[in-house]
Design a protein around this motif. Structure first.
Motif, PDB file in Angstrom:
ATOM      1  N   ARG A 180     -51.549 -57.635   4.969  1.00 15.21           N
ATOM      2  CA  ARG A 180     -52.740 -56.792   4.935  1.00 15.21           C
ATOM      3  C   ARG A 180     -52.810 -56.003   3.628  1.00 15.21           C
ATOM      4  O   ARG A 180     -53.900 -55.743   3.100  1.00 15.21           O
ATOM      5  CB  ARG A 180     -52.741 -55.844   6.132  1.00 15.21           C
ATOM      6  CG  ARG A 180     -54.080 -55.159   6.357  1.00 15.21           C
ATOM      7  CD  ARG A 180     -54.071 -54.323   7.603  1.00 15.21           C
ATOM      8  NE  ARG A 180     -55.304 -53.565   7.749  1.00 15.21           N
ATOM      9  CZ  ARG A 180     -55.461 -52.550   8.602  1.00 15.21           C
ATOM     10  NH1 ARG A 180     -54.464 -52.207   9.402  1.00 15.21           N
ATOM     11  NH2 ARG A 180     -56.598 -51.901   8.666  1.00 15.21           N
ATOM     12  N   GLY A 181     -51.639 -55.623   3.090  1.00 16.20           N
ATOM     13  CA  GLY A 181     -51.620 -54.924   1.808  1.00 16.20           C
ATOM     14  C   GLY A 181     -52.164 -55.782   0.684  1.00 16.20           C
ATOM     15  O   GLY A 181     -52.948 -55.325  -0.156  1.00 16.20           O
ATOM     16  N   GLU A 183     -54.177 -58.255   1.059  1.00 15.02           N
ATOM     17  CA  GLU A 183     -55.598 -58.434   1.351  1.00 15.02           C
ATOM     18  C   GLU A 183     -56.401 -57.208   0.876  1.00 15.02           C
ATOM     19  O   GLU A 183     -57.484 -57.334   0.290  1.00 15.02           O
ATOM     20  CB  GLU A 183     -55.783 -58.649   2.856  1.00 15.02           C
ATOM     21  CG  GLU A 183     -57.148 -59.122   3.267  1.00 15.02           C
ATOM     22  CD  GLU A 183     -57.216 -59.514   4.735  1.00 15.02           C
ATOM     23  OE1 GLU A 183     -58.261 -60.047   5.158  1.00 15.02           O
ATOM     24  OE2 GLU A 183     -56.222 -59.285   5.468  1.00 15.02           O
ATOM     25  N   THR A 184     -55.849 -56.023   1.114  1.00 12.00           N
ATOM     26  CA  THR A 184     -56.521 -54.792   0.696  1.00 12.00           C
ATOM     27  C   THR A 184     -56.682 -54.738  -0.821  1.00 12.00           C
ATOM     28  O   THR A 184     -57.765 -54.424  -1.340  1.00 12.00           O
ATOM     29  CB  THR A 184     -55.716 -53.565   1.175  1.00 12.00           C
ATOM     30  OG1 THR A 184     -55.683 -53.541   2.605  1.00 12.00           O
ATOM     31  CG2 THR A 184     -56.326 -52.269   0.665  1.00 12.00           C
ATOM     32  N   SER A 187     -59.258 -57.286  -1.974  1.00 12.61           N
ATOM     33  CA  SER A 187     -60.600 -56.911  -1.518  1.00 12.61           C
ATOM     34  C   SER A 187     -61.212 -55.810  -2.370  1.00 12.61           C
ATOM     35  O   SER A 187     -62.442 -55.740  -2.521  1.00 12.61           O
ATOM     36  CB  SER A 187     -60.553 -56.473  -0.053  1.00 12.61           C
ATOM     37  OG  SER A 187     -60.199 -57.560   0.785  1.00 12.61           O
ATOM     38  N   LEU A 188     -60.372 -54.929  -2.918  1.00 17.21           N
ATOM     39  CA  LEU A 188     -60.903 -53.903  -3.823  1.00 17.21           C
ATOM     40  C   LEU A 188     -61.606 -54.547  -5.011  1.00 17.21           C
ATOM     41  O   LEU A 188     -62.679 -54.106  -5.437  1.00 17.21           O
ATOM     42  CB  LEU A 188     -59.760 -53.010  -4.321  1.00 17.21           C
ATOM     43  CG  LEU A 188     -59.099 -52.078  -3.312  1.00 17.21           C
ATOM     44  CD1 LEU A 188     -57.910 -51.364  -3.956  1.00 17.21           C
ATOM     45  CD2 LEU A 188     -60.097 -51.055  -2.765  1.00 17.21           C
ATOM     46  N   ALA A 219     -58.101 -62.707   1.481  1.00 16.91           N
ATOM     47  CA  ALA A 219     -59.222 -61.889   1.003  1.00 16.91           C
ATOM     48  C   ALA A 219     -60.238 -62.742   0.246  1.00 16.91           C
ATOM     49  O   ALA A 219     -61.451 -62.568   0.405  1.00 16.91           O
ATOM     50  CB  ALA A 219     -58.708 -60.764   0.110  1.00 16.91           C
ATOM     51  N   VAL A 307     -51.910 -50.032  -4.280  1.00 16.68           N
ATOM     52  CA  VAL A 307     -51.772 -50.003  -2.825  1.00 16.68           C
ATOM     53  C   VAL A 307     -50.400 -49.405  -2.535  1.00 16.68           C
ATOM     54  O   VAL A 307     -49.380 -49.892  -3.039  1.00 16.68           O
ATOM     55  CB  VAL A 307     -51.912 -51.405  -2.215  1.00 16.68           C
ATOM     56  CG1 VAL A 307     -51.591 -51.380  -0.724  1.00 16.68           C
ATOM     57  CG2 VAL A 307     -53.324 -51.939  -2.438  1.00 16.68           C
ATOM     58  N   PHE A 338     -49.631 -50.093   8.006  1.00 18.86           N
ATOM     59  CA  PHE A 338     -50.706 -50.262   7.017  1.00 18.86           C
ATOM     60  C   PHE A 338     -50.333 -49.651   5.675  1.00 18.86           C
ATOM     61  O   PHE A 338     -49.790 -48.542   5.598  1.00 18.86           O
ATOM     62  CB  PHE A 338     -51.993 -49.624   7.546  1.00 18.86           C
ATOM     63  CG  PHE A 338     -53.130 -49.642   6.567  1.00 18.86           C
ATOM     64  CD1 PHE A 338     -53.702 -50.844   6.163  1.00 18.86           C
ATOM     65  CD2 PHE A 338     -53.630 -48.456   6.049  1.00 18.86           C
ATOM     66  CE1 PHE A 338     -54.753 -50.857   5.257  1.00 18.86           C
ATOM     67  CE2 PHE A 338     -54.683 -48.459   5.149  1.00 18.86           C
ATOM     68  CZ  PHE A 338     -55.244 -49.664   4.750  1.00 18.86           C
ATOM     69  N   CYS A 339     -50.641 -50.375   4.602  1.00 20.33           N
ATOM     70  CA  CYS A 339     -50.412 -49.913   3.227  1.00 20.33           C
ATOM     71  C   CYS A 339     -51.750 -49.425   2.661  1.00 20.33           C
ATOM     72  O   CYS A 339     -52.629 -50.245   2.386  1.00 20.33           O
ATOM     73  CB  CYS A 339     -49.854 -51.046   2.364  1.00 20.33           C
ATOM     74  SG  CYS A 339     -48.305 -51.767   2.965  1.00 20.33           S
ATOM     75  N   PRO A 340     -51.938 -48.138   2.461  1.00 21.50           N
ATOM     76  CA  PRO A 340     -53.256 -47.626   2.066  1.00 21.50           C
ATOM     77  C   PRO A 340     -53.530 -47.775   0.574  1.00 21.50           C
ATOM     78  O   PRO A 340     -52.622 -47.660  -0.259  1.00 21.50           O
ATOM     79  CB  PRO A 340     -53.172 -46.139   2.435  1.00 21.50           C
ATOM     80  CG  PRO A 340     -51.720 -45.817   2.281  1.00 21.50           C
ATOM     81  CD  PRO A 340     -50.971 -47.052   2.717  1.00 21.50           C
ATOM     82  N   PRO A 341     -54.788 -48.014   0.207  1.00 23.16           N
ATOM     83  CA  PRO A 341     -55.153 -48.070  -1.218  1.00 23.16           C
ATOM     84  C   PRO A 341     -55.226 -46.675  -1.817  1.00 23.16           C
ATOM     85  O   PRO A 341     -55.603 -45.713  -1.143  1.00 23.16           O
ATOM     86  CB  PRO A 341     -56.536 -48.732  -1.194  1.00 23.16           C
ATOM     87  CG  PRO A 341     -57.105 -48.360   0.140  1.00 23.16           C
ATOM     88  CD  PRO A 341     -55.940 -48.297   1.091  1.00 23.16           C
TER      89      PRO A 341
END
Length: 347
Positions: A180-181, A183-184, A187-188, A219, A307, A338-341
């Motif tokens: 998911r990281g 992907e995040t 996606s940015l 992504a 991230v 979850f790894c936040p941006p």
């Protein structure tokens, strides 16, 4: 503990240690009676008036109980242990420890920390020390996310693996959500309209290498973009690796307009090469990193979007999972966090 230069004029004197005998003398009772009171073993053997007299002496003298000795007497633990393969030399271990420490404190526990420098014998000894000190349980941590074999000594104590994945049946692991990281991060860049997005991956054999690549591809496909394997590069995950990979990437005739870097150190090397080519970030090349090492990301120019690895949360959730296992929850589990941006100026 005294300050530097103690012994000179005006230096603070060491505070004398208050003993059970001192409390007994002030309260006018025996040492055995004081021991019963401070260890809460009075039952009907010590009158209420005597207990109050002892407690008043304890407060007036500033007597502090030995937490370890008290836990041995009562058969209850005041400690949670954390054993790590590297603390002093890594940028992330402190966040795991801080999260674990603050969560342990919220539940009335003290965190015991041992750094083994990845030495197997030191690891076994550290875990045995935790057991000898009647630790409630042990968090076993590695400085980067990887698969591990559980040390044999952990069989004797409730345990949770933090920032590492154990394959043993019945184990519990708290790890970053690498897929998911990735992907995040990608996606940015997609969200800014980029279609040709490169990924500089690591040469390491680690879950992060596999997971972030999978997230990158997911992504792109979610945005209707078919991944172009020519835009996937591998590099030693350091500044030099990023510099070399950037040279190969920028040599393409149809070079990408954006790049996702495996970590911030790789991105730092890429910055150097991009500037040598006379290009500008983000005007000519948008960049997103991973890890959010603030000493790097916040000080590059332009500042690097990244991230973040959720190490503080991993420490918190590790303690919560350990307390659940002590309470009887033996469910085998892998919890991905979850790894936040962290948005800055590079994309």
């Amino acid at each position: 503990m005294t300050t530097s230069g103690s012994g000179g004029k005006g230096a603070p004197s060491a505070r004398p240690v208050v003993t059970l005998r001192d409390v007994a003398s002030k309260a006018g009772v025996s040492v055995a009676t004081v021991s019963l009171v401070v260890n809460e073993k009075t039952q009907s053997r010590v009158s209420e008036a005597t207990q109050q007299r002892v407690l008043q002496a304890v407060n007036e003298l500033g007597y502090r109980t030995n937490a370890l000795a008290k836990s041995l007497v009562r058969g209850e633990s005041a400690f949670i242990g954390i054993v790590s393969d590297a603390i002093a030399t890594t940028p992330f271990a402190g966040k795991i420890i801080r999260g674990a420490q603050e969560e342990a404190r919220r539940h009335g526990y003290v965190l015991l920390v041992a750094d083994t420098d990845a030495d197997p014998d030191a690891t076994q000894q550290a875990i045995q020390m935790m057991i000898d000190h009647r630790a409630l349980g042990v968090l076993y941590s590695t400085w980067y996310h990887r698969e591990v074999d559980a040390p044999a000594a952990l069989e004797g104590v409730p345990s949770v693996f933090v920032n590492c994945l154990a394959s043993e049946p019945g184990s519990c692991s708290i790890i970053p959500d690498e897929v998911r990281g990735g992907e995040t991060a990608t996606s940015l860049l997609v969200g800014r309209g980029h279609q040709r997005i490169a990924f500089i991956n690591s040469t390491e054999d680690a879950p992060s290498t596999v997971g972030r690549l999978e997230g990158y591809r997911l992504a792109l496909r979610s945005a209707g973009i078919e991944p172009d394997e020519r835009l996937v590069f591998t590099a030693v995950p350091e500044q030099e690796g990023g510099y070399d990979a950037a040279a190969a990437m920028l040599a393409l005739s149809d070079r990408p307009t954006a790049v996702f870097c495996y970590n911030d150190r790789v991105a730092m090397g890429l910055y150097d090469r991009v500037k040598e080519e006379g290009l500008r970030i983000p005007d000519d090349l948008a960049v997103v990193g991973f890890d959010d090492q603030e000493v790097i990301a916040a000080h590059l120019r332009p500042t690097l979007s990244s991230v973040a690895l959720p190490h503080y949360d991993i420490g918190v959730l590790g303690v919560r999972a350990l307390l659940a296992r002590v309470a009887g929850d033996r469910t085998e589990a892998v919890q991905r966090v979850f790894c936040p941006p962290v948005l800055r100026d590079s994309f």
